[in-house]
Motif scaffolding. Structure first.
Motif, PDB file in Angstrom:
ATOM      1  N   LYS A   1       0.815  -1.214   0.000  1.00  0.00           N
ATOM      2  CA  LYS A   1       0.000   0.000   0.000  1.00  0.00           C
ATOM      3  C   LYS A   1       0.850   1.267   0.000  1.00  0.00           C
ATOM      4  CE  LYS A   1      -1.965  -1.238   3.900  1.00  0.00           C
ATOM      5  NZ  LYS A   1      -1.237  -2.485   4.146  1.00  0.00           N
ATOM      6  N   THR A   2       1.819   1.306   0.916  1.00  0.00           N
ATOM      7  CA  THR A   2       2.699   2.480   0.996  1.00  0.00           C
ATOM      8  C   THR A   2       3.502   2.626  -0.296  1.00  0.00           C
ATOM      9  OG1 THR A   2       2.825   2.371   3.403  1.00  0.00           O
ATOM     10  CG2 THR A   2       4.634   3.491   2.284  1.00  0.00           C
ATOM     11  N   THR A   3       3.919   1.493  -0.838  1.00  0.00           N
ATOM     12  CA  THR A   3       4.674   1.506  -2.098  1.00  0.00           C
ATOM     13  C   THR A   3       3.849   2.160  -3.211  1.00  0.00           C
ATOM     14  OG1 THR A   3       5.846  -0.501  -1.430  1.00  0.00           O
ATOM     15  CG2 THR A   3       5.852   0.027  -3.783  1.00  0.00           C
TER      16      THR A   3
ATOM     17  N   MET B   1      -2.617  10.076   1.738  1.00  0.00           N
ATOM     18  CA  MET B   1      -2.568   9.952   3.194  1.00  0.00           C
ATOM     19  C   MET B   1      -2.294   8.503   3.558  1.00  0.00           C
ATOM     20  SD  MET B   1      -5.784  12.413   4.136  1.00  0.00           S
ATOM     21  CE  MET B   1      -5.103  13.237   5.561  1.00  0.00           C
ATOM     22  N   ASP B   2      -1.248   8.288   4.336  1.00  0.00           N
ATOM     23  CA  ASP B   2      -0.834   6.926   4.676  1.00  0.00           C
ATOM     24  C   ASP B   2      -1.097   6.664   6.155  1.00  0.00           C
ATOM     25  OD1 ASP B   2       0.229   4.416   4.634  1.00  0.00           O
ATOM     26  OD2 ASP B   2       2.130   4.997   3.687  1.00  0.00           O
ATOM     27  N   GLU B   3      -2.180   5.983   6.445  1.00  0.00           N
ATOM     28  CA  GLU B   3      -2.621   5.703   7.811  1.00  0.00           C
ATOM     29  C   GLU B   3      -2.482   6.938   8.705  1.00  0.00           C
ATOM     30  OE1 GLU B   3      -1.556   1.967   9.426  1.00  0.00           O
ATOM     31  OE2 GLU B   3      -1.119   1.063   7.488  1.00  0.00           O
ATOM     32  N   PRO B   4      -3.073   8.059   8.265  1.00  0.00           N
ATOM     33  CA  PRO B   4      -2.820   9.317   8.971  1.00  0.00           C
ATOM     34  C   PRO B   4      -3.426   9.364  10.369  1.00  0.00           C
ATOM     35  CG  PRO B   4      -4.562   9.614   7.367  1.00  0.00           C
ATOM     36  CD  PRO B   4      -4.022   8.236   7.158  1.00  0.00           C
TER      37      PRO B   4
HETATM   38 MG   LIG Z   1       2.377   1.054   4.846  1.00  0.00          MG
END
Ligand SMILES: [Mg+2]
Ligand SMILES: Nc1ncnc2c1ncn2[C@@H]1O[C@H](COP(=O)(O)OP(=O)(O)O)[C@@H](O)[C@H]1O
Length: 241
Positions: free
Chosen positions: A43-45, A162-165
């Motif tokens: 996901k982050t990638t 937004m990454d798990e903000p």
């Molecule tokens: Mg991640």
């Protein structure tokens, strides 16, 4: 041009470990896409490939119809806000200085304009104006998170990643932040990609939900479709939790 973001046939490998292969995703302008999936599934990638922080091994990323390979990376990032979990604020800068960091770069000499942008965004994310001169270490986790969001939005980007903000804040703060983010989205018409590990958050916030597992898209659909017609067992288990 109605497509804000397009990932075409992306492969991403770290060494000989393949994270994504044949990955395709198209995000229409003004969509709020929530991304959910098992830890380590990429996901982050995916998010970082959109603002050029990570380069695909092969395949192409298009933002506003333009291949980002041929885009100036600074220009690209100015148009893409990025907010991640926890405090990523500049610790030696006050709240006001953190939020005005990008507007300052853009408005150079126009200090009044920057000042008004700062108070506008502090108001929108629900931060009391008197916090403007505090340093990040003098704020609660929820307040720091709000500053991070205000900073990401203050540059008036067309796209917000937004990454798990809201991962590190308590339930009440999280619920307030969700409501505020949804209001900002509705007011600005910004395109949002939002990674979460919380299915209820994904269903509540997204106009579309992207479910990933092991680098594969399990389903990409509206929340109600996902609930009614889960495409795979993985999705079925997720929505039944
Ligand atoms: Mg991640
Ligand atoms: N720089 C890196 N070098 C090697 N492996 C990495 C690197 N960054 C991420 N990975 C691996 O790639 C996979 C996907 O990571 P990531 O996109 O962060 O997953 P997620 O955000 O879905 O939890 C994980 O297995 C992670 O360990």
């Amino acid at each position: 041009m109605n497509t804000a973001i397009e990932l075409k046939n992306i492969k991403k490998a770290y060494g000989d470990k393949v994270i994504l292969e044949g990955f395709c995703l198209s995000v229409a302008r003004g969509e709020f896409v929530t991304i959910i999936g098992s830890s380590g599934c990429g996901k982050t990638t995916v998010l970082k490939m959109i603002n050029g922080l990570i380069k695909p091994t092969s395949g192409d990323v298009f933002v506003d119809g333009e291949n980002i390979r041929s885009k100036n990376i600074i220009q690209l990032r100015r148009n893409i806000g990025y907010a991640i979990q926890g405090s990523v604020l500049f610790p030696h800068m006050t709240v006001g200085q953190n939020i005005s960091y990008v507007p300052n770069l853009l408005n150079k000499r126009d200090r009044a304009r920057t000042r008004s942008a700062v108070s506008k965004w502090m108001g929108i994310v629900g931060l009391d104006e008197e916090l403007k001169d505090r340093y990040p270490s003098e704020l609660s986790g929820g307040q720091q998170q709000r500053v991070g969001i205000a900073r990401a939005l203050a540059a008036s980007p067309d796209i917000l990643l937004m990454d798990e903000p809201f991962g590190a804040v308590d339930e009440i703060t999280r619920s307030q932040l969700q409501t505020e983010l949804r209001q900002i989205y509705e007011k600005t018409g910004i395109t949002v990609l939002f990674v979460t590990h919380d299915i209820s958050e994904a269903l509540k916030l997204g106009t579309k939900v992207l479910v990933m597992d092991q680098g594969i898209i399990q389903q990409y659909a509206r929340p109600d479709e996902l609930m009614r017609k889960p495409a795979t067992d993985f999705v079925k288990q997720l929505v039944q939790l």
